[in-house]
Design a protein around this motif. Structure first.
Motif, mmCIF file in Angstrom:
data_model
loop_
_atom_site.group_PDB
_atom_site.id
_atom_site.type_symbol
_atom_site.label_atom_id
_atom_site.label_comp_id
_atom_site.label_asym_id
_atom_site.label_seq_id
_atom_site.Cartn_x
_atom_site.Cartn_y
_atom_site.Cartn_z
ATOM 1 N N GLU A 145 0.825 -1.217 0.000
ATOM 2 C CA GLU A 145 0.000 0.000 0.000
ATOM 3 C C GLU A 145 0.855 1.262 0.000
ATOM 4 O O GLU A 145 0.453 2.291 -0.529
ATOM 5 C CB GLU A 145 -0.943 0.030 1.215
ATOM 6 C CG GLU A 145 -1.971 -1.068 1.227
ATOM 7 C CD GLU A 145 -1.475 -2.357 1.916
ATOM 8 O OE1 GLU A 145 -2.325 -3.209 2.195
ATOM 9 O OE2 GLU A 145 -0.270 -2.511 2.163
ATOM 10 N N SER A 148 4.191 1.239 -1.135
ATOM 11 C CA SER A 148 5.026 1.213 -2.340
ATOM 12 C C SER A 148 4.253 1.586 -3.599
ATOM 13 O O SER A 148 4.857 1.906 -4.616
ATOM 14 C CB SER A 148 5.678 -0.153 -2.521
ATOM 15 O OG SER A 148 4.741 -1.103 -2.979
ATOM 16 N N GLU A 149 2.935 1.570 -3.535
ATOM 17 C CA GLU A 149 2.125 1.945 -4.689
ATOM 18 C C GLU A 149 2.077 3.462 -4.901
ATOM 19 O O GLU A 149 1.513 3.928 -5.886
ATOM 20 C CB GLU A 149 0.690 1.418 -4.521
ATOM 21 C CG GLU A 149 0.621 -0.086 -4.615
ATOM 22 C CD GLU A 149 -0.761 -0.639 -4.324
ATOM 23 O OE1 GLU A 149 -1.005 -1.778 -4.752
ATOM 24 O OE2 GLU A 149 -1.578 0.031 -3.661
ATOM 25 N N THR A 150 2.677 4.198 -3.988
ATOM 26 C CA THR A 150 2.707 5.659 -4.057
ATOM 27 C C THR A 150 4.157 6.119 -3.947
ATOM 28 O O THR A 150 5.022 5.358 -3.528
ATOM 29 C CB THR A 150 1.905 6.276 -2.896
ATOM 30 O OG1 THR A 150 2.551 5.926 -1.661
ATOM 31 C CG2 THR A 150 0.470 5.790 -2.878
ATOM 32 N N PRO A 151 4.447 7.379 -4.268
ATOM 33 C CA PRO A 151 5.795 7.874 -3.998
ATOM 34 C C PRO A 151 6.047 7.880 -2.481
ATOM 35 O O PRO A 151 5.145 8.187 -1.704
ATOM 36 C CB PRO A 151 5.769 9.303 -4.546
ATOM 37 C CG PRO A 151 4.612 9.354 -5.481
ATOM 38 C CD PRO A 151 3.612 8.376 -4.953
ATOM 39 N N TRP A 152 7.269 7.522 -2.081
ATOM 40 C CA TRP A 152 7.630 7.547 -0.665
ATOM 41 C C TRP A 152 9.128 7.794 -0.523
ATOM 42 O O TRP A 152 9.879 7.665 -1.479
ATOM 43 C CB TRP A 152 7.203 6.260 0.053
ATOM 44 C CG TRP A 152 7.902 4.993 -0.384
ATOM 45 C CD1 TRP A 152 7.638 4.254 -1.496
ATOM 46 C CD2 TRP A 152 8.967 4.309 0.293
ATOM 47 N NE1 TRP A 152 8.466 3.158 -1.557
ATOM 48 C CE2 TRP A 152 9.286 3.162 -0.463
ATOM 49 C CE3 TRP A 152 9.673 4.551 1.473
ATOM 50 C CZ2 TRP A 152 10.283 2.270 -0.088
ATOM 51 C CZ3 TRP A 152 10.672 3.652 1.857
ATOM 52 C CH2 TRP A 152 10.965 2.527 1.080
ATOM 53 N N ALA A 167 9.687 6.055 -6.706
ATOM 54 C CA ALA A 167 8.505 6.103 -7.569
ATOM 55 C C ALA A 167 7.532 4.980 -7.194
ATOM 56 O O ALA A 167 7.946 3.966 -6.619
ATOM 57 C CB ALA A 167 8.924 5.960 -9.028
ATOM 58 N N PRO A 168 6.255 5.141 -7.520
ATOM 59 C CA PRO A 168 5.294 4.070 -7.257
ATOM 60 C C PRO A 168 5.754 2.750 -7.873
ATOM 61 O O PRO A 168 6.264 2.722 -8.990
ATOM 62 C CB PRO A 168 4.009 4.573 -7.926
ATOM 63 C CG PRO A 168 4.147 6.065 -7.898
ATOM 64 C CD PRO A 168 5.614 6.321 -8.110
ATOM 65 N N HIS A 169 5.610 1.686 -7.116
ATOM 66 C CA HIS A 169 5.950 0.315 -7.528
ATOM 67 C C HIS A 169 7.452 0.106 -7.747
ATOM 68 O O HIS A 169 7.859 -0.915 -8.286
ATOM 69 C CB HIS A 169 5.175 -0.101 -8.787
ATOM 70 C CG HIS A 169 3.700 0.072 -8.649
ATOM 71 N ND1 HIS A 169 2.920 -0.767 -7.913
ATOM 72 C CD2 HIS A 169 2.863 1.023 -9.150
ATOM 73 C CE1 HIS A 169 1.669 -0.362 -7.974
ATOM 74 N NE2 HIS A 169 1.604 0.726 -8.709
ATOM 75 N N GLU A 170 8.276 1.065 -7.332
ATOM 76 C CA GLU A 170 9.726 0.933 -7.541
ATOM 77 C C GLU A 170 10.371 -0.029 -6.558
ATOM 78 O O GLU A 170 11.242 -0.808 -6.926
ATOM 79 C CB GLU A 170 10.394 2.306 -7.427
ATOM 80 C CG GLU A 170 11.882 2.278 -7.668
ATOM 81 C CD GLU A 170 12.532 3.646 -7.562
ATOM 82 O OE1 GLU A 170 13.763 3.693 -7.421
ATOM 83 O OE2 GLU A 170 11.821 4.665 -7.610
ATOM 84 N N GLN A 212 5.010 8.752 3.187
ATOM 85 C CA GLN A 212 4.234 8.351 2.009
ATOM 86 C C GLN A 212 3.534 9.605 1.494
ATOM 87 O O GLN A 212 2.904 10.338 2.251
ATOM 88 C CB GLN A 212 3.197 7.302 2.397
ATOM 89 C CG GLN A 212 2.294 6.885 1.256
ATOM 90 C CD GLN A 212 1.167 5.983 1.717
ATOM 91 O OE1 GLN A 212 0.739 6.022 2.861
ATOM 92 N NE2 GLN A 212 0.684 5.161 0.807
#
Length: 169
Positions: free
Chosen positions: A85, A87-91, A112-115, A137
């Motif tokens: 949840e 990792s699906e967004t920039p963090w 980046a998301p999903h990176e 996040q």
């Protein structure tokens, strides 16, 4: 005419009412807020967010007591694992450490998301002592200030470092 047995309405009501009430409550319940895991020197702590908002930052939940504590020796790497949840967004990871008496604030790159689902924080010197870190996040909202455009923080997980070496000296 049907050969089906007659419907026992009172039995149906006894089964259906609690089931429907449970489904309604489940639909209204706040979504589970993901925890972040932090690992260093053979110890691990799971941290709940001190703040977590929906994607548009319209509804937030705060819990200042959710700060995690972990003993981290000077120079030790710290491994941070975030749930899908996050990792699906920039963090990113913001952190503060001490080196030669100076307190330094720094941060990782923005992922980046999903990176990635994990990040290993390595301080620049073996004598550097981590003091705290935040996993941040980002949400869908953007802000503009004198430094340009940036994301607004949606979720924050905080780790305070328990430095036994400095307490013993």
């Amino acid at each position: 005419m049907s050969d089906a047995p007659p419907v026992n309405r009172s039995r149906l009501a006894r089964v259906a009412v609690p089931l429907l009430a449970g489904l309604a409550l489940a639909g209204c319940a706040a979504p589970a807020i993901p925890g972040v895991s932090v690992y260093s020197s053979r110890e691990m702590v799971r941290i709940d967010p001190v703040q977590h908002c929906d994607v548009q930052l319209t509804e937030c939940q705060d819990d200042e007591s959710a700060v995690g504590v972990l003993e981290v020796p000077p120079g030790a790497p710290v491994q941070i694992s975030v749930p899908v949840e996050v990792s699906e967004t920039p963090w990113q990871v913001a952190f503060r450490y001490r080196l030669d008496g100076e307190v330094i604030d720094a941060r990782s790159e923005v992922f980046a998301p999903h990176e990635r689902l994990a990040y290993t924080l390595r301080l620049p010197d073996d004598s550097a002592q981590l003091e705290a870190l935040e996993v941040q996040q980002f949400g869908a909202a953007l802000v503009q200030d004198q430094n340009g455009v940036g994301f607004v923080t949606r979720g924050i997980w905080v780790l305070s470092v328990d430095d036994r070496d400095s307490l013993d000296s």
